[in-house]
Scaffold this motif. Structure first.
Motif, PDB file in Angstrom:
ATOM      1  N   ASP A  45       0.861  -1.181   0.000  1.00 10.00           N
ATOM      2  CA  ASP A  45       0.000   0.000   0.000  1.00 10.00           C
ATOM      3  C   ASP A  45       0.899   1.232   0.000  1.00 10.00           C
ATOM      4  O   ASP A  45       1.869   1.296   0.752  1.00 10.00           O
ATOM      5  N   ASN A  46       0.583   2.195  -0.830  1.00  9.43           N
ATOM      6  CA  ASN A  46       1.408   3.407  -0.919  1.00  9.43           C
ATOM      7  C   ASN A  46       1.225   4.353   0.260  1.00  9.43           C
ATOM      8  O   ASN A  46       1.937   5.342   0.376  1.00  9.43           O
ATOM      9  N   LEU A  48      -1.389   6.291   0.870  1.00  6.29           N
ATOM     10  CA  LEU A  48      -2.084   7.531   0.526  1.00  6.29           C
ATOM     11  C   LEU A  48      -3.343   7.750   1.348  1.00  6.29           C
ATOM     12  O   LEU A  48      -3.729   8.900   1.587  1.00  6.29           O
ATOM     13  N   THR A  49      -4.007   6.671   1.761  1.00  2.58           N
ATOM     14  CA  THR A  49      -5.226   6.817   2.561  1.00  2.58           C
ATOM     15  C   THR A  49      -5.080   6.249   3.966  1.00  2.58           C
ATOM     16  O   THR A  49      -5.839   6.603   4.852  1.00  2.58           O
ATOM     17  N   GLU A  50      -4.150   5.374   4.154  1.00  6.81           N
ATOM     18  CA  GLU A  50      -3.898   4.754   5.461  1.00  6.81           C
ATOM     19  C   GLU A  50      -2.385   4.790   5.720  1.00  6.81           C
ATOM     20  O   GLU A  50      -1.612   5.150   4.857  1.00  6.81           O
ATOM     21  N   ASP A  52      -0.389   6.666   7.338  1.00  6.12           N
ATOM     22  CA  ASP A  52       0.311   7.957   7.449  1.00  6.12           C
ATOM     23  C   ASP A  52       1.363   8.190   6.366  1.00  6.12           C
ATOM     24  O   ASP A  52       2.487   8.608   6.642  1.00  6.12           O
ATOM     25  N   LYS A  53       1.003   7.869   5.138  1.00  3.99           N
ATOM     26  CA  LYS A  53       1.863   8.080   3.962  1.00  3.99           C
ATOM     27  C   LYS A  53       3.131   7.226   3.972  1.00  3.99           C
ATOM     28  O   LYS A  53       4.094   7.527   3.281  1.00  3.99           O
TER      29      LYS A  53
END
Length: 80
Positions: A45-46, A48-50, A52-53
Protein backbone atom coordinates in the motif's frame (compact mmCIF):
# COMPACT_ATOMS: atom_id res chain seq x y z
CA UNK A 1 0.89 -21.42 -19.97
CA UNK A 2 1.29 -24.14 -17.34
CA UNK A 3 -1.29 -26.84 -16.64
CA UNK A 4 -2.11 -25.16 -13.33
CA UNK A 5 -2.72 -21.80 -15.00
CA UNK A 6 -4.96 -23.38 -17.65
CA UNK A 7 -7.02 -25.18 -15.01
CA UNK A 8 -7.31 -22.00 -12.97
CA UNK A 9 -8.51 -19.95 -15.93
CA UNK A 10 -10.85 -22.59 -17.39
CA UNK A 11 -12.07 -24.37 -14.28
CA UNK A 12 -13.72 -24.02 -10.95
CA UNK A 13 -11.27 -22.84 -8.32
CA UNK A 14 -11.13 -21.67 -4.75
CA UNK A 15 -9.63 -18.53 -3.29
CA UNK A 16 -8.65 -18.69 0.36
CA UNK A 17 -7.87 -15.68 2.55
CA UNK A 18 -5.82 -16.13 5.69
CA UNK A 19 -4.18 -13.57 7.91
CA UNK A 20 -0.98 -12.98 9.82
CA UNK A 21 -0.28 -10.98 12.95
CA UNK A 22 2.62 -8.88 11.68
CA UNK A 23 4.39 -7.53 8.62
CA UNK A 24 7.34 -9.76 9.54
CA UNK A 25 5.12 -12.85 9.35
CA UNK A 26 3.72 -11.64 6.02
CA UNK A 27 7.25 -11.37 4.62
CA UNK A 28 8.05 -14.87 5.90
CA UNK A 29 5.08 -16.28 3.95
CA UNK A 30 6.16 -14.41 0.83
CA UNK A 31 9.78 -15.52 1.10
CA UNK A 32 8.84 -19.17 1.74
CA UNK A 33 6.57 -19.17 -1.31
CA UNK A 34 9.36 -17.75 -3.48
CA UNK A 35 11.85 -20.28 -2.06
CA UNK A 36 9.45 -23.08 -3.08
CA UNK A 37 9.37 -21.68 -6.62
CA UNK A 38 5.75 -20.56 -6.39
CA UNK A 39 4.28 -17.54 -8.10
CA UNK A 40 3.98 -14.96 -5.33
CA UNK A 41 3.39 -11.23 -5.33
CA UNK A 42 3.93 -8.88 -2.40
CA UNK A 43 1.29 -6.14 -2.30
CA UNK A 44 2.42 -2.79 -0.90
CA UNK A 45 0.00 0.00 0.00
CA UNK A 46 1.41 3.41 -0.92
CA UNK A 47 0.05 4.92 2.28
CA UNK A 48 -2.08 7.53 0.53
CA UNK A 49 -5.23 6.82 2.56
CA UNK A 50 -3.90 4.75 5.46
CA UNK A 51 -0.57 4.22 7.23
CA UNK A 52 0.31 7.96 7.45
CA UNK A 53 1.86 8.08 3.96
CA UNK A 54 4.25 5.23 4.80
CA UNK A 55 4.36 2.48 2.15
CA UNK A 56 3.36 -0.74 3.95
CA UNK A 57 3.27 -4.39 2.88
CA UNK A 58 -0.37 -5.45 3.28
CA UNK A 59 -0.90 -8.73 1.42
CA UNK A 60 0.69 -11.61 -0.47
CA UNK A 61 -0.94 -13.29 -3.45
CA UNK A 62 0.20 -16.86 -4.13
CA UNK A 63 -0.73 -18.82 -7.21
CA UNK A 64 -2.44 -20.05 -9.15
CA UNK A 65 -1.16 -23.38 -7.86
CA UNK A 66 -2.59 -26.64 -6.61
CA UNK A 67 -3.25 -26.30 -2.88
CA UNK A 68 -0.77 -28.99 -1.86
CA UNK A 69 2.03 -26.76 -3.15
CA UNK A 70 1.35 -23.93 -0.71
CA UNK A 71 -0.54 -25.64 2.13
CA UNK A 72 2.69 -26.18 4.08
CA UNK A 73 3.32 -22.43 3.85
CA UNK A 74 -0.17 -21.12 4.70
CA UNK A 75 -2.07 -24.11 6.09
CA UNK A 76 -1.39 -23.16 9.71
CA UNK A 77 -2.73 -19.62 9.32
CA UNK A 78 -6.25 -18.72 10.51
CA UNK A 79 -8.97 -18.05 7.92
CA UNK A 80 -9.95 -14.44 7.45
Amino acid sequence: MSEEECLWIDGIYTKVCVYVESEEELLEVYNKAKEEGLTAHLITDNGLTEFDKIPTHTAVAIGPHFSFKFDKITGHLPLY
